[in-house]
Design a protein around this motif. Structure first.
Motif, PDB file in Angstrom:
ATOM      1  N   ALA A 258       4.449   0.423   8.953  1.00 25.23           N
ATOM      2  CA  ALA A 258       5.030   1.762   9.080  1.00 25.23           C
ATOM      3  C   ALA A 258       4.411   2.515  10.255  1.00 25.23           C
ATOM      4  O   ALA A 258       5.113   3.148  11.051  1.00 25.23           O
ATOM      5  CB  ALA A 258       4.849   2.540   7.785  1.00 25.23           C
ATOM      6  N   VAL A 259       3.102   2.460  10.358  1.00 25.75           N
ATOM      7  CA  VAL A 259       2.416   3.143  11.458  1.00 25.75           C
ATOM      8  C   VAL A 259       2.815   2.525  12.797  1.00 25.75           C
ATOM      9  O   VAL A 259       3.100   3.227  13.770  1.00 25.75           O
ATOM     10  CB  VAL A 259       0.881   3.080  11.259  1.00 25.75           C
ATOM     11  CG1 VAL A 259       0.168   3.580  12.513  1.00 25.75           C
ATOM     12  CG2 VAL A 259       0.477   3.918  10.059  1.00 25.75           C
ATOM     13  N   CYS A 260       2.860   1.194  12.858  1.00 25.22           N
ATOM     14  CA  CYS A 260       3.194   0.504  14.105  1.00 25.22           C
ATOM     15  C   CYS A 260       4.621   0.793  14.570  1.00 25.22           C
ATOM     16  O   CYS A 260       4.905   0.779  15.773  1.00 25.22           O
ATOM     17  CB  CYS A 260       3.013  -1.003  13.939  1.00 25.22           C
ATOM     18  SG  CYS A 260       1.296  -1.522  13.775  1.00 25.22           S
ATOM     19  N   CYS A 261       5.519   1.042  13.611  1.00 28.24           N
ATOM     20  CA  CYS A 261       6.928   1.255  13.958  1.00 28.24           C
ATOM     21  C   CYS A 261       7.327   2.730  14.015  1.00 28.24           C
ATOM     22  O   CYS A 261       8.501   3.050  14.179  1.00 28.24           O
ATOM     23  CB  CYS A 261       7.830   0.505  12.975  1.00 28.24           C
ATOM     24  SG  CYS A 261       7.698  -1.290  13.112  1.00 28.24           S
ATOM     25  N   GLY A 262       6.368   3.614  13.864  1.00 28.27           N
ATOM     26  CA  GLY A 262       6.648   5.026  14.055  1.00 28.27           C
ATOM     27  C   GLY A 262       7.107   5.803  12.840  1.00 28.27           C
ATOM     28  O   GLY A 262       7.543   6.951  12.971  1.00 28.27           O
ATOM     29  N   ALA A 263       7.018   5.211  11.651  1.00 26.92           N
ATOM     30  CA  ALA A 263       7.344   5.980  10.445  1.00 26.92           C
ATOM     31  C   ALA A 263       6.265   7.040  10.230  1.00 26.92           C
ATOM     32  O   ALA A 263       5.096   6.815  10.535  1.00 26.92           O
ATOM     33  CB  ALA A 263       7.437   5.064   9.228  1.00 26.92           C
ATOM     34  N   GLN A 264       6.680   8.183   9.719  1.00 18.98           N
ATOM     35  CA  GLN A 264       5.721   9.298   9.579  1.00 18.98           C
ATOM     36  C   GLN A 264       5.164   9.462   8.176  1.00 18.98           C
ATOM     37  O   GLN A 264       4.155  10.141   8.005  1.00 18.98           O
ATOM     38  CB  GLN A 264       6.381  10.620  10.004  1.00 18.98           C
ATOM     39  CG  GLN A 264       6.927  10.628  11.416  1.00 18.98           C
ATOM     40  CD  GLN A 264       8.435  10.443  11.438  1.00 18.98           C
ATOM     41  OE1 GLN A 264       9.033   9.956  10.482  1.00 18.98           O
ATOM     42  NE2 GLN A 264       9.058  10.833  12.530  1.00 18.98           N
ATOM     43  N   ALA A 265       5.811   8.882   7.160  1.00 17.57           N
ATOM     44  CA  ALA A 265       5.347   9.139   5.790  1.00 17.57           C
ATOM     45  C   ALA A 265       5.733   8.020   4.848  1.00 17.57           C
ATOM     46  O   ALA A 265       6.739   7.328   5.045  1.00 17.57           O
ATOM     47  CB  ALA A 265       5.912  10.466   5.279  1.00 17.57           C
ATOM     48  N   ILE A 266       4.915   7.862   3.817  1.00 18.73           N
ATOM     49  CA  ILE A 266       5.211   6.977   2.698  1.00 18.73           C
ATOM     50  C   ILE A 266       5.250   7.837   1.443  1.00 18.73           C
ATOM     51  O   ILE A 266       4.326   8.613   1.183  1.00 18.73           O
ATOM     52  CB  ILE A 266       4.146   5.875   2.547  1.00 18.73           C
ATOM     53  CG1 ILE A 266       4.149   4.957   3.774  1.00 18.73           C
ATOM     54  CG2 ILE A 266       4.385   5.059   1.280  1.00 18.73           C
ATOM     55  CD1 ILE A 266       3.046   3.914   3.774  1.00 18.73           C
ATOM     56  N   ILE A 267       6.323   7.710   0.682  1.00 23.86           N
ATOM     57  CA  ILE A 267       6.507   8.483  -0.546  1.00 23.86           C
ATOM     58  C   ILE A 267       6.283   7.559  -1.741  1.00 23.86           C
ATOM     59  O   ILE A 267       6.910   6.496  -1.834  1.00 23.86           O
ATOM     60  CB  ILE A 267       7.916   9.095  -0.618  1.00 23.86           C
ATOM     61  CG1 ILE A 267       8.181   9.968   0.619  1.00 23.86           C
ATOM     62  CG2 ILE A 267       8.094   9.907  -1.895  1.00 23.86           C
ATOM     63  CD1 ILE A 267       9.641  10.366   0.788  1.00 23.86           C
ATOM     64  N   ILE A 268       5.386   7.955  -2.633  1.00 21.45           N
ATOM     65  CA  ILE A 268       5.098   7.142  -3.815  1.00 21.45           C
ATOM     66  C   ILE A 268       5.217   7.994  -5.070  1.00 21.45           C
ATOM     67  O   ILE A 268       5.006   9.205  -5.034  1.00 21.45           O
ATOM     68  CB  ILE A 268       3.689   6.513  -3.741  1.00 21.45           C
ATOM     69  CG1 ILE A 268       2.599   7.608  -3.707  1.00 21.45           C
ATOM     70  CG2 ILE A 268       3.556   5.579  -2.546  1.00 21.45           C
ATOM     71  CD1 ILE A 268       1.185   7.079  -3.839  1.00 21.45           C
ATOM     72  N   PRO A 269       5.544   7.371  -6.214  1.00 18.95           N
ATOM     73  CA  PRO A 269       5.559   8.108  -7.480  1.00 18.95           C
ATOM     74  C   PRO A 269       4.150   8.196  -8.045  1.00 18.95           C
ATOM     75  O   PRO A 269       3.265   7.411  -7.673  1.00 18.95           O
ATOM     76  CB  PRO A 269       6.461   7.244  -8.368  1.00 18.95           C
ATOM     77  CG  PRO A 269       6.225   5.853  -7.855  1.00 18.95           C
ATOM     78  CD  PRO A 269       5.997   5.980  -6.371  1.00 18.95           C
ATOM     79  N   ASP A 270       3.916   9.142  -8.946  1.00 17.24           N
ATOM     80  CA  ASP A 270       2.582   9.265  -9.522  1.00 17.24           C
ATOM     81  C   ASP A 270       2.302   8.195 -10.573  1.00 17.24           C
ATOM     82  O   ASP A 270       1.161   8.016 -10.995  1.00 17.24           O
ATOM     83  CB  ASP A 270       2.342  10.672 -10.092  1.00 17.24           C
ATOM     84  CG  ASP A 270       3.343  11.072 -11.166  1.00 17.24           C
ATOM     85  OD1 ASP A 270       4.080  10.182 -11.650  1.00 17.24           O
ATOM     86  OD2 ASP A 270       3.399  12.245 -11.522  1.00 17.24           O
ATOM     87  N   LYS A 271       3.348   7.457 -10.976  1.00 16.36           N
ATOM     88  CA  LYS A 271       3.167   6.353 -11.922  1.00 16.36           C
ATOM     89  C   LYS A 271       4.020   5.165 -11.479  1.00 16.36           C
ATOM     90  O   LYS A 271       5.050   5.339 -10.842  1.00 16.36           O
ATOM     91  CB  LYS A 271       3.572   6.778 -13.345  1.00 16.36           C
ATOM     92  CG  LYS A 271       2.718   7.888 -13.926  1.00 16.36           C
ATOM     93  CD  LYS A 271       3.215   8.301 -15.302  1.00 16.36           C
ATOM     94  CE  LYS A 271       2.395   9.471 -15.855  1.00 16.36           C
ATOM     95  NZ  LYS A 271       2.913   9.941 -17.150  1.00 16.36           N
ATOM     96  N   GLY A 272       3.566   3.958 -11.829  1.00 18.30           N
ATOM     97  CA  GLY A 272       4.372   2.771 -11.563  1.00 18.30           C
ATOM     98  C   GLY A 272       4.240   2.216 -10.170  1.00 18.30           C
ATOM     99  O   GLY A 272       5.105   1.469  -9.711  1.00 18.30           O
ATOM    100  N   VAL A 273       3.176   2.566  -9.474  1.00 20.87           N
ATOM    101  CA  VAL A 273       2.940   2.013  -8.144  1.00 20.87           C
ATOM    102  C   VAL A 273       1.468   1.658  -8.046  1.00 20.87           C
ATOM    103  O   VAL A 273       0.619   2.243  -8.735  1.00 20.87           O
ATOM    104  CB  VAL A 273       3.328   3.033  -7.038  1.00 20.87           C
ATOM    105  CG1 VAL A 273       2.356   4.186  -6.987  1.00 20.87           C
ATOM    106  CG2 VAL A 273       3.435   2.360  -5.675  1.00 20.87           C
TER     107      VAL A 273
END
Length: 245
Positions: free
Chosen positions: A117-132
């Motif tokens: 993600a960082v290498c390809c220019g994505a700015q954010a990762i969204i995760i849930p508070d459970k199940g990850v």
């Protein structure tokens, strides 16, 4: 980076949360009671910190200290509000490119996704508070430090997060093996968020229904599926290529 540590006991945890320290999760002993417990629950709800109720044996296995039925795990990364990140990206004149993780529990995959993600220019990762998977030392190591260089948004509902993205004009695409639309046919140069599901279950069905489009990765050979980290890398490279041209 914050050092990995346990927060043991009720008052130390209350002080840690009130000071703004990021917490990954809280372990409560089953049937715990007391005024301070109610306050911790309230603070955890406000900060979207997941609480897990466990038998005393579990707490004792984590720490032999006088834990008073409460142990918390301090976060190794800082969690940001989704709207805050959207505003920051837009104010910087950038087109949002976010990744949403649904049900991905292998921390090595999460680390690999962050790295790409960082290498390809994505700015954010969204995760849930459970199940990850927890963003622990193994995840940080797998990411080669990328988890410290990208915005991490922890939300209590991926469904609500999709609504928030839509309100901000950000399209949501989901990777799905049988989708007729192919990866290269989508416009990734537009503000968008890509949902990646687990390799065994895929994207949660109700979440898939509220996406703007779903797509598949063209493959020559017949094989059941790609590793989720590898698949994310292919998708993000296509997004980066479109944005560069």
């Amino acid at each position: 980076m914050k050092k990995s540590s346990l927060i043991i006991g009720r008052q130390p945890l209350i002080e840690a949360i009130q000071s703004g320290r990021a917490i990954d999760k809280i372990l409560f002993q089953k049937n715990i009671s007391g005024d301070s417990v109610g306050l911790i629950r309230q603070l955890a709800d406000e900060k979207r910190i997941p609480i897990q109720y466990v038998p005393p044996e579990k707490l004792n296995a984590v720490s032999r200290s006088n834990h008073q039925g409460v142990i918390a795990f301090a976060a190794l990364v800082a969690y940001l509000e989704l709207q805050q990140v959207i505003d920051h990206v837009l104010s910087a004149g950038e087109s949002p490119l976010f990744i949403m993780l649904d049900g991905i529990t292998d921390v090595r995959n999460i680390g690999g996704i962050a790295r790409t993600a960082v290498c390809c220019g994505a700015q954010a990762i969204i995760i849930p508070d459970k199940g990850v998977g927890a963003l622990n030392e193994d995840a940080l190591k797998s990411s080669a430090g990328a988890l410290e260089k990208i915005n991490i948004c922890r939300v209590n509902s991926l469904m609500k997060a999709v609504d928030e993205l839509h309100l901000n004009g950000i399209k949501v695409f989901a990777s799905e093996m049988t989708a007729k639309t192919k990866l290269h046919e989508l416009a990734f140069a537009e503000p968008c968020c890509i949902i990646m599901g687990s390799e065994d279950k895929g994207v949660f069905a109700p979440l898939m229904k509220i996406c703007d489009d779903k797509f598949s990765i063209p493959m020559v050979g017949e094989f059941e599926s790609l590793n989720v980290s590898v698949a994310t890398g292919i998708i993000l490279y296509e997004a980066m290529k479109q944005r560069m041209t």
